[in-house]
Scaffold this active site. Structure first.
Site, mmCIF file in Angstrom:
data_model
loop_
_atom_site.group_PDB
_atom_site.id
_atom_site.type_symbol
_atom_site.label_atom_id
_atom_site.label_comp_id
_atom_site.label_asym_id
_atom_site.label_seq_id
_atom_site.Cartn_x
_atom_site.Cartn_y
_atom_site.Cartn_z
ATOM 1 N N ASP A 131 43.859 44.827 46.052
ATOM 2 C CA ASP A 131 45.136 44.133 45.872
ATOM 3 C C ASP A 131 45.501 44.058 44.395
ATOM 4 O O ASP A 131 46.678 44.139 44.040
ATOM 5 C CB ASP A 131 45.047 42.731 46.484
ATOM 6 N N ASN B 220 49.260 34.589 39.865
ATOM 7 C CA ASN B 220 49.894 35.302 38.756
ATOM 8 C C ASN B 220 50.594 34.304 37.819
ATOM 9 O O ASN B 220 50.495 33.089 38.027
ATOM 10 C CB ASN B 220 50.849 36.372 39.288
#
Lengths: 355, 355, 355
Positions: free
Chosen positions: B230, B36
């Site tokens: 996910d 991320n």
């Protein structure tokens, strides 16, 4: 190498710099991941390559004069037709040329050619026109100035100016229209829907923007957005007719706001119109700056994709008519029909002009 | 690492070939696209690597005896905890070992270690147990026989058998439960929803299965499915708390039906439970065989993901409590609380046992 | 567009066909995933682009005469130096030219140039020579004939022939040497190893060959293999000196056997030699046909990569000397030293010749 021989010739006419600034060419072998199961390259893959070529040549041009360094951001793609299917194993050739510049924007014309390197066969698959606006590297909200290009004739410049004015008008119009439409496309309980209704094929996806999706300035490449839009449109089309489908054309797309790193993109598509042999799908892109929530979600892009359905021998199949259930759907269908008839008339006129 | 101990044992019995069958090790540098924005590697990236290692060792083992050639398909992953965050630039080490075989299934234990190659620091990030079933290359619906392994002691075999029986029971149970739950998760008009409600963070994506998502037999790798799950769970969690979030654990996941090439996968997630420092998200995977529509859409997988919210220094932040609006939401919240308390009790018991 | 203007000019000199067959050019923006943490583009990314350009031009050329359709497979890459680092956001230009053909092989020269599109700065980063062999589409084991090219002078042809003979000899030699070395590099308990020993930095990875790794004939692109080799070599180098490291050169690589779809590739690397400012890493590629196990595992490629260590300003840092523990390691170190001194002498000689 090619460039050497070319350079030599260009040196003779003293325009080496000109050549390097205004033309560009890239190519790539099409891999299984670029295509659907029967081997047709996705329209989105082609749109992404087109935009990459445009971004390179646009950024390079805007940095040829002293001053702020900047990155070219896609502002608009004109209507693009997919003239021939492309297949896995073929080489896609993408050539780009700067054809007009205004004070703050650059027009890039891109042609795509497919080459079967086994048989040598080549086909023009796309001709696209893209508009870029340069943003300063120091201040992502500041638009830089574009260095002017030289035209081969005053007529060329005049034609470019006309295209510039026309797209400017259209961008303003869609900006307003976008303002009106705020509510999101909802995905209904599909299994409760009748076949061939709008609700039955409506689809949406979310995508978390990753580093490789972005330019140096940290906003999403227009090509990445277009690839996701084509993916959703393709799924809507396949859900409607349950056959092999391919992108036939994309209407002009305007990119009103930049989508920054860290956003979640929601891409939604719904069928608006069907003719005997084609389907029109409206696609919306909404950006949600997850962490900096104060900015709020916003509608970033909308567009119309046209798909056709193909049989095993790549011949067009009839498309099941869209079943309309609500007044809004009826209204959108009528608007789609107008676009369909306009494009058809335009295609015929172009054909006659070329005969 | 684990591999050495193994090496020694195998050397003694002089079966280099044996060694190659039962152990495996892979590693990979973590790239920006694996993580991320703040550099935490996605839980889904790790789950995908774990499954790739399991699939390789499982497929290799099942092809060591004469007979039909086959490919190992993931049937179940046991509950997996994410013990430490992993970062961009670190090397992920994934080592896999076959620990039990029944007539038609293989248990693979996978350990994941993160290594900072600059400082040399290493941390165990995951320990996972996966169950595979081999499908014949000639007939994708036929399950092949699994060659038996030798155990280092009868106790080891006995323990494996117990794990096998336990997971078999659980798989049957969820199969039944899955049957009950049929209706899809609908994505509501988010902007009309109050913050912290279930509807406000609910999310879904669609994905057209591509060639690289699939095994030689043309069905989707379990790891690809888990990565998408996910991704959706992470977006639900981020929408709820608007902070940096990471995967803390995944409950056991059962893969009841294979998803074949050409399907569109819809992955939907909704928040079911929040504790002070964690969120539980239920994720559904529905497969839609677009073209072969007679097969019909089916629920392929469901699972519970637990996420935590982190501040800039990777310390856990409090999670805003979930606002419940409907009776169904209340019921799911209670069920989530039971799972939460059970896992907490189990963790404490494990801790005491190890002291 | 560029091509039109070009074509017109070439038509005049009647060599349109020549032009299209023998030269080629591609380019690509470097993205975060193409580079390491400090933004240096991986040597492996560049090797992969070089090979893609070579494969396109080689395959196209081999299909210009009637007869079997075929795909060019990489047989050998000559020693390649990385002259300058390339960075994220730069455009890599790869131009390829066919410079020699024998009855069954094609030599392609590839030049790589990095362009900073913001400043306009350009640097030659690589010059590579690759040898391709065409395999028939109908029979993957049959080598097709290569159409001859025209040379600009008899001297050019003579030089090409010499290069051809030289590489042929070398390929035969390494084929024999490869036969001797059979045992794989094992990954030991790294933490028990002393720093700077061979065992301390030794590394390996496995990769399951996917569809997008392969050509139309279903074998792995040489560029995909080289990228994995560079990845492992980079990890070995980083483990040894714990700093930012970059690829400085790759010794000639021979591809003795094709790696088919469905294989698992194991890529292992160990340090063989260190000078004051460089490290040499030997890399092995072993292919394991998972499903068709009767074929057996085989050594597909071996190569030597040289890495250097850089400080924050991209200046070379001293490299910690390799600690030798075993006789075999001592022997490999001496061999590495010979290669190092030979390359140094060759570089000096080239320099003098150009002065």
């Amino acid at each position: 190498m090619f460039s050497v021989r070319l350079l030599r010739r260009t040196f003779q006419i003293g325009t080496k710099r000109f050549l390097h600034k205004l033309h560009d060419h890239l190519h790539k072998i099409m891999r299984p991941d670029d295509a659907n199961i029967v081997g047709n390259v996705h329209g989105g893959t082609i749109l992404k390559m087109i935009e990459e070529a445009g971004c390179i040549i646009g950024t390079r041009h805007c940095n040829t004069q002293t001053g702020d360094r900047c990155v070219a951001a896609l502002a608009r793609v004109e209507r693009t037709d997919f003239l021939h299917p492309m297949f896995i194993g073929e080489v896609a050739h993408v050539s780009a040329e700067i054809t007009y510049t205004s004070k703050h924007s650059v027009e890039v014309q891109v042609n795509v050619l497919s080459e079967n390197i086994l048989t040598g066969a080549k086909k023009v698959t796309n001709k696209a026109a893209l508009w870029y606006v340069p943003f300063s590297l120091k201040n992502v909200d500041k638009i830089a100035e574009v260095p002017p290009i030289e035209y081969s004739s005053p007529e060329r410049e005049e034609e470019g100016k006309k295209r510039y004015e026309a797209q400017k008008m259209e961008r303003l119009e869609t900006k307003e229209r976008n303002g009106e439409v705020i509510n999101a496309v909802t995905v209904p309980e599909r299994h409760m829907k009748e076949p061939y209704t709008v609700g039955c094929s409506q689809s949406s996806l979310i995508h978390l923007v990753g580093p490789s999706d972005c330019t140096l300035l940290g906003f999403v490449h227009g090509g990445v957005t277009m690839k996701l839009m084509d993916e959703v449109a393709g799924i809507v089309a396949a859900r409607h007719c349950k056959t092999n489908i391919v992108t036939a054309s994309v209407d002009a797309i305007n990119f009103h706001r930049k989508i920054m790193k860290g956003c979640v993109i929601t891409v939604s598509g719904r069928m608006t119109f069907t003719s005997n042999k084609s389907m029109e799908i409206e696609v919306f892109v909404d950006a949600d700056p997850l962490v900096e929530a104060e900015q709020g979600k916003f509608r970033a892009v909308t567009a119309f994709f046209t798909y056709i359905s193909l049989d095993k021998d790549n011949r067009p199949l009839p498309v099941p008519p869209l079943k309309l259930e609500e007044e809004e759907e009826q209204k959108r269908f009528e608007e789609g029909k107008v676009r369909y008839l306009q494009n058809k008339a335009k295609r015929l006129a172009d054909k006659e002009r070329h005969q």
